[in-house]
Design a protein around this motif. Sequence first.
Motif, PDB file in Angstrom:
ATOM      1  N   ARG A 117       0.688  -0.967  -0.086  1.00  0.00           N
ATOM      2  CA  ARG A 117       0.014   0.217   0.048  1.00  0.00           C
ATOM      3  C   ARG A 117       0.834   1.201   0.013  1.00  0.00           C
ATOM      4  NH1 ARG A 117      -3.267  -0.912   5.439  1.00  0.00           N
ATOM      5  NH2 ARG A 117      -4.705   0.755   4.469  1.00  0.00           N
ATOM      6  N   SER A 118       0.505   2.485  -0.131  1.00  0.00           N
ATOM      7  CA  SER A 118       1.171   3.600   0.047  1.00  0.00           C
ATOM      8  C   SER A 118       2.308   3.683   1.020  1.00  0.00           C
ATOM      9  CB  SER A 118       0.102   4.803   0.060  1.00  0.00           C
ATOM     10  OG  SER A 118       1.086   6.054   0.428  1.00  0.00           O
ATOM     11  N   GLY A 119       3.372   4.250   0.664  1.00  0.00           N
ATOM     12  CA  GLY A 119       4.270   4.299   1.584  1.00  0.00           C
ATOM     13  C   GLY A 119       4.163   5.136   2.659  1.00  0.00           C
ATOM     14  N   GLN A 120       3.161   6.183   2.587  1.00  0.00           N
ATOM     15  CA  GLN A 120       2.730   7.250   3.428  1.00  0.00           C
ATOM     16  C   GLN A 120       1.657   6.751   4.574  1.00  0.00           C
ATOM     17  OE1 GLN A 120       4.258   9.809   4.282  1.00  0.00           O
ATOM     18  NE2 GLN A 120       5.558  10.652   2.345  1.00  0.00           N
ATOM     19  N   HIS A 121       1.495   5.548   4.259  1.00  0.00           N
ATOM     20  CA  HIS A 121       0.190   5.015   5.171  1.00  0.00           C
ATOM     21  C   HIS A 121       1.076   5.093   6.563  1.00  0.00           C
ATOM     22  CE1 HIS A 121      -2.390   2.464   7.162  1.00  0.00           C
ATOM     23  NE2 HIS A 121      -3.465   2.892   6.676  1.00  0.00           N
ATOM     24  N   GLN A 122       0.316   4.909   7.471  1.00  0.00           N
ATOM     25  CA  GLN A 122       0.986   4.965   8.877  1.00  0.00           C
ATOM     26  C   GLN A 122       1.635   3.737   9.300  1.00  0.00           C
ATOM     27  OE1 GLN A 122      -2.717   6.248  11.243  1.00  0.00           O
ATOM     28  NE2 GLN A 122      -3.582   3.879  11.106  1.00  0.00           N
TER      29      GLN A 122
ATOM     30  N   ASP B 170       8.794  10.425   0.250  1.00  0.00           N
ATOM     31  CA  ASP B 170       8.909  11.502  -0.788  1.00  0.00           C
ATOM     32  C   ASP B 170      10.039  11.561  -1.474  1.00  0.00           C
ATOM     33  OD1 ASP B 170       6.026  11.943  -0.143  1.00  0.00           O
ATOM     34  OD2 ASP B 170       6.514  13.853   1.086  1.00  0.00           O
ATOM     35  N   GLU B 171      11.448  11.662  -0.917  1.00  0.00           N
ATOM     36  CA  GLU B 171      12.498  11.895  -1.540  1.00  0.00           C
ATOM     37  C   GLU B 171      12.739  10.850  -2.545  1.00  0.00           C
ATOM     38  OE1 GLU B 171      14.784  14.074   2.124  1.00  0.00           O
ATOM     39  OE2 GLU B 171      15.476  12.032   1.371  1.00  0.00           O
ATOM     40  N   VAL B 172      12.267   9.645  -2.271  1.00  0.00           N
ATOM     41  CA  VAL B 172      12.542   8.559  -3.258  1.00  0.00           C
ATOM     42  C   VAL B 172      11.346   8.245  -4.296  1.00  0.00           C
ATOM     43  CG1 VAL B 172      14.252   7.580  -1.638  1.00  0.00           C
ATOM     44  CG2 VAL B 172      12.120   6.487  -1.999  1.00  0.00           C
ATOM     45  N   ALA B 173      10.576   8.896  -4.164  1.00  0.00           N
ATOM     46  CA  ALA B 173       9.237   8.855  -4.902  1.00  0.00           C
ATOM     47  C   ALA B 173       8.783   7.390  -4.780  1.00  0.00           C
ATOM     48  CB  ALA B 173       9.306   9.550  -6.284  1.00  0.00           C
ATOM     49  N   TYR B 174       8.428   7.095  -3.657  1.00  0.00           N
ATOM     50  CA  TYR B 174       8.162   5.496  -3.530  1.00  0.00           C
ATOM     51  C   TYR B 174       6.701   5.382  -4.173  1.00  0.00           C
ATOM     52  CZ  TYR B 174       7.139   1.218  -1.297  1.00  0.00           C
ATOM     53  OH  TYR B 174       6.664  -0.178  -1.098  1.00  0.00           O
TER      54      TYR B 174
END
Length: 346
Positions: A159-164, A336-340
């Motif tokens: 799932r999204s890398g930004q998920h908790q 965000d930096e690696v545009a996961y």
Amino acid sequence: MTRFKMIATAALGLSSALGAATAACAADVNIYTSRQPELIQPVLDAFTKDTGLTTATIFIDKGLEQRIAAEGTNSPADLIMTVDVGRLAAAKDAGVTQAVTGEAINENIPAEFQDADHQWFGLTARGRVVYASKDRVDTDALTYQDLASDEWKGRLCTRSGQHQYNIALIAAYIEHYGEDAAREWVTGLRDNLARRPEGGDRDQAKAIFAGECDIALGNTYYVGKMATNEKEPEQKDWANAIKVIMPTFDNGKTHVNISGVALAKNAPNRENAIKLMNFLSSDEAQKIYADLNYEYPLEPGIETSDLVAGFGELNPDDISLSDIASHREEASRIIDEVAYDSGPQS
């Protein structure tokens, strides 16, 4: 709209919300929760049966801490119950919790699953593990570092890398190996992706079932929920297509996240709320809560359900969750930096 009218409208909205909350929370212990109420109600019913004290819940999926902060000293919230160490830490950071010391919960819950300042406490744990295809993955042992190796190029789903849940895992990796190593690892994960990150953990199992990928990151409890899902029986097929592998750090232990509880800063029923916190840490409540949600009790010595035991032995990482939570911003920045979330780039 004039500024006066905007202020008046906002004040009216908050007043209405507070009135509704107060009406809904007219019990001996009032709980604000980001967890679906049906997932906690059986343990609350056991508390009422044991003590005679009543409970009421208000479900707030997003903005829970902001809601309590806006209500201020008039907030009816006694307890905050939520999932993920990040959400518990966010409540502390927002200044809407208070410390609890000298109580049974301090003794029953291991220190690594408590806030260093006793502002929040874990109740049950879930492992952040690998879902692997039973048909296409031969190994039963992996490290977290292995997931970034070339062996898995084009075979990983998440799932999204930004998920908790993923933020917490990356934060744990930072605590173990440092920020530079974590950035390299997340880059490797990105390049092993079979597709752009999407969906939830169950969707990763579905993708393995469909042959879109061979391994995925997911929480243990979702496997239990899929395997017992009578309303959507196709999820049983997804669960049957995968096996759970407990990946480890160099210490041989697996990252876990928690469901947890905190005492609200302005709890109007503080004494009753602490009674509930102590009950939630008891053997009886830990067993009920963990079995209900296919999770692991945090109090040592309590057996897991047969279904959860079937996932394999979980050896939880003993690094403090407070230390892990302190790396949340770094973990999010790396994603965000690696545009996961843009998917594989090599």
